[in-house]
Enzyme design. Sequence first.
Site, PDB file in Angstrom:
ATOM      1  N   GLU A   1     -13.479  33.386  52.511  1.00  0.00           N
ATOM      2  CA  GLU A   1     -13.574  34.424  53.547  1.00  0.00           C
ATOM      3  C   GLU A   1     -13.632  33.794  54.933  1.00  0.00           C
ATOM      4  O   GLU A   1     -13.610  32.573  55.075  1.00  0.00           O
ATOM      5  CB  GLU A   1     -14.824  35.293  53.305  1.00  0.00           C
ATOM      6  CG  GLU A   1     -16.117  34.503  53.312  1.00  0.00           C
ATOM      7  CD  GLU A   1     -17.302  35.263  52.730  1.00  0.00           C
ATOM      8  OE1 GLU A   1     -17.114  36.297  52.064  1.00  0.00           O
ATOM      9  OE2 GLU A   1     -18.432  34.803  52.941  1.00  0.00           O
TER      10      GLU A   1
ATOM     11  N   ASP B   1     -22.097  36.890  60.885  1.00  0.00           N
ATOM     12  CA  ASP B   1     -20.657  36.673  61.024  1.00  0.00           C
ATOM     13  C   ASP B   1     -20.257  36.423  62.479  1.00  0.00           C
ATOM     14  O   ASP B   1     -19.351  37.086  63.017  1.00  0.00           O
ATOM     15  CB  ASP B   1     -19.877  37.887  60.475  1.00  0.00           C
ATOM     16  CG  ASP B   1     -20.305  38.271  59.065  1.00  0.00           C
ATOM     17  OD1 ASP B   1     -20.569  37.360  58.267  1.00  0.00           O
ATOM     18  OD2 ASP B   1     -20.379  39.473  58.769  1.00  0.00           O
TER      19      ASP B   1
END
Length: 498
Positions: free
Chosen positions: A174, A14
């Site tokens: 997301e 991420d």
Amino acid sequence: MQYRNPVIPGFFPDPSICRVGDTFYLVASSFQFFPGVPLFESKDLLNWTQIGHVLTHESQLPLQKANSVGGIYAPTIRHDNGRFYMVTTNVSEGGNFYVWTDDIHGEWSEPVFVAQDGIDPSLYFEDGKAYFMSNGTDDAGVHGIVQCEIDIATGQKLSSAKCIWQGTGGRFLESPHLYKIGKYYYLMASEGGTEYGHMVVYARSTSLYGPFESYPQNPVLTNRNLGGYLLQGCGHADLVEDVQGNWWMVHLGFRQIDQWVMHHVTGREVYLAPVTFDENGWFTAGVDGTNRLTVETDRLPDIVQKPLQELTFANTSPCREWIYMNNPKPENYEFTPDAFRLRSNGSSLSDPMNAPTFLGIRQQEMQMTLAVTLDSRAQEAGVTCYMTPEQHYEIVVRKTMDGTEVFVRKTVGDLCVEMDAVHPEEGAVRLIVEVEPFTYKFLVEQNGQRLELGAGQSKYLSTEVAGNFTGVLFGLFAQGEVNGKFAEFSDFSLKSNA
Ligand code: 6LW
């Protein structure tokens, strides 16, 4: 020239990036490990140095309730008005919060909480105002990418949260980030889930709250159709502009252990892709909308990409490369310039919540050699290849009534196997792990004599088996009876054979 991907190998998922002056800063998720949110800097996008972590105090990072899929998810790093902000979610305690610092090499603030749900929070600053977004539910109950204005001093919501985009129809929308580039606001996100169907998508608008128009050729980046290619799972991206005015994307991806073997053990890593805007203000990314292990570019002339160096106790340190499981109890760790000393706190590597005495360092390549000398008084100590409490292999040095035994223990789900033990003389032993794409081989050495202890298949430690978000860590541990006795690790070496 060509550059190699990943630009940061190993479990650093991420990624989020920002640039201040001529320096890039990057953060990644850290889940149940402490300290939280590894922080890197780079001058050239290819060579990254870990300068520490953002969350270094227990007050910023309570992990008592974090299991192997808990703790810190997807952070975002941004810089505004001389101040750095890192916003993230502690999914096990507290939810969404940010911390700030005016000195990137110093300490960060205590957490400032935002009463807005969702994960993957991001911040956008404009005209003295701050906007918070996440992938959650807005104040009208609508799910998607939701945004509100906040008071950046207090975290208070200054407007109701509004859903501004619901993506293109892929599952698990997301990792939203908003940018103003030219006359458009670009809202970039990911869909497809963080596995083999992962993809980066975006939309644009002339207004901060939309309506957003989807890029007609979405996804802008995905490797989901590159069957048989080592690099998979490309998604969760962030954009940055370099000093020359070129745009880049950092995103996560992972490397299978082999071309046709859909397992990965090194976690989700950091990849770099060039981004190009067309005359209509849409952008493309990577190599025909995919990313590759080597990328041809003329944008990074004369940059030499350094290989992974051999890691030792001299060039690594606790709380930088070495991380603890959950919140450590400092009295069980001692450090000298040459050695790490660990003693048991009564928990074991298989304990799902109660963290054992453990210091781990990431597996960054699929061919590596690890070696460490262990002089142990603990009931059990050794070196583990650790994925989760349910997936780990280790060399155990165990004290018995008759002396010392050394053996391999392999735990996969509710199966646990102990292989044949050898019985070295009292004193230090050298433990060796030979890492290959398909296997971990375990050896012990004493007085110049090397013995094979056994091997374990890597695929059983993979994310595909474990179902988690991290990657294999090589851990030094002490467990078993709480007897106050230390295990001393020295002469550590971890080197890549790739
Ligand atoms: C993260 C989500 C994701 O919150 O995985 O790949 C989740 N993307 O954005 C955990 O890392």
